[in-house]
Motif scaffolding. Structure first.
Motif, short mmCIF file in Angstrom:
data_model
loop_
_atom_site.label_atom_id
_atom_site.label_comp_id
_atom_site.label_asym_id
_atom_site.label_seq_id
_atom_site.Cartn_x
_atom_site.Cartn_y
_atom_site.Cartn_z
N SER A 139 -1.51 6.45 -0.12
CA SER A 139 -1.35 6.34 1.39
C SER A 139 -1.98 7.67 2.12
O SER A 139 -2.31 7.72 3.23
N ASP A 188 -0.77 -0.33 -0.84
CA ASP A 188 -0.24 1.17 -1.24
C ASP A 188 0.33 1.41 -2.41
O ASP A 188 0.34 2.03 -3.30
N GLN A 189 1.29 0.17 -2.89
CA GLN A 189 1.86 -0.03 -3.81
C GLN A 189 0.97 -0.04 -5.22
O GLN A 189 1.31 0.65 -6.25
N ASN A 245 -0.77 3.34 -5.43
CA ASN A 245 0.08 4.42 -6.43
C ASN A 245 0.53 4.20 -7.52
O ASN A 245 0.54 5.07 -8.24
N PRO A 279 0.34 10.59 -2.82
CA PRO A 279 0.69 9.40 -2.62
C PRO A 279 -0.95 8.79 -2.15
O PRO A 279 -1.61 9.43 -1.32
#
Length: 332
Positions: free
Chosen positions: A252, A319-320, A323, A250
């Protein structure tokens, strides 16, 4: 005060002056700059110290060091000027400082000029004496930067055809092989053709270019990259950077987190062409992100279209976005 005491005091002053003068070299300044708490403080310190240097060699090396820090901070216009100052000093490298000839310094200035969107200055440097270089490596960079300059001045997709053809041809030229990863990255970024990104990842898996393709590191939002029109697949969806991979960590985990500052907006792209901005915004909306477009008119009279997404209540919008494969950075 007797004559012996006067002589002793004068000797101490002269000794102090000689030590100070001996220490004030490019190497000393760079060492002291590294002790500062931030790169910005280092830059200010070096700028204040350079006028005190009397040796052309020391001044030249100090300008080179300063330019490197300015480029690190994305102060591309300042870095270009510092490199140019260094290139204008006819002197050898200072003792204890990195070795760099004037041709390399001029190319550094070209790169920074293009990063600030100043293709006119970049072309002036490219058309200087460096054009007559006998170095195959220097000539390879001249060819690359000449096409980058053509891309930088492109106003519409049609303007991309010639530089893209030239870059494609360079992939087959033996003298350009050392620059093949960056040429492939340029072609992939402009066209969105995944054949280029796959070749980067398969042949140069440890390169910086591969890390950019995978989304592990971020391509800086310089005018050169963001203001260039897109073509092909990239024109239809210019926000997606990361290659799809089932074992990819991911975002993050692969990207350093932002600092504790709270941001309210995240920028996905900056365009001179409204249609490209709309395509990116619609693509992001299709993936569930509330993207919208704002405009900004510069002093030059050019209007830029900025694609933004507001931070969410959870504070994890960046982060979204990453991703989902979007390159983004905070604007507030």
């Amino acid at each position: 005060m007797n004559s012996r005491k006067i002589f002793s005091a004068l000797a101490l002053c002269l000794l102090s002056w000689s030590i100070s003068a001996a220490e004030l070299t490019a190497r000393f300044i760079s060492t002291e700059a590294a002790k500062k708490e931030s790169v910005e403080e280092s830059v200010d310190y070096i700028k204040n110290q350079i006028p005190k240097l009397s040796s052309p060699s020391e001044k030249r090396s100090a300008y080179i060091f300063l330019a490197g820090l300015q480029e690190q901070l994305s102060y591309y216009e300042d870095a270009q000027k510092s490199y140019a100052q260094a290139a204008g000093i006819a002197a050898p490298d200072a003792e204890g400082m990195p070795k760099k000839n004037n041709e390399q310094i001029v190319l550094d200035a070209v790169r920074c000029a293009l990063s600030s969107g100043d293709y006119i200055t970049a072309d002036n440097y490219l058309n200087s004496a460096v054009r007559n270089s006998k170095s195959e490596k220097v000539q390879a960079y001249i060819k690359l930067y000449t096409q980058w300059s053509a891309l930088c001045r492109a106003e519409k997709v049609e303007d991309l055809q010639e530089p893209l053809v030239m870059l494609g041809a360079y992939l087959k030229v033996e003298s350009m092989q050392s620059l093949k990863p960056v040429i492939l990255l340029t072609l992939w970024y402009i066209t969105g053709d995944k054949n280029y990104s796959k070749e980067i990842c398969s042949k140069y898996p440890s390169s910086m270019e591969a890390a950019i393709v995978k989304g592990d590191i971020q391509l800086l939002p310089t005018p050169f990259w963001f203001f260039v029109p897109k073509s092909g697949e990239a024109e239809a969806g210019s926000g997606t950077f990361a290659e799809e991979s089932s074992d990819k960590a991911p975002a993050s985990e692969t990207k350093a987190s932002e600092d504790d500052t709270k941001f309210s907006k995240w920028q996905l792209g900056l365009f001179r062409t409204e249609s490209n901005a709309k395509l990116l915004a619609e693509e992001a909306k299709g993936k569930g992100f509330p993207a919208y477009i704002t405009t900004e008119k510069r002093a030059s009279g050019t209007t830029y279209y900025i694609v933004l997404v507001n931070e969410n209540a959870a504070g994890n919008m960046a982060d979204q976005l990453r991703n989902a494969g979007y390159d983004c950075y905070a604007v507030e």
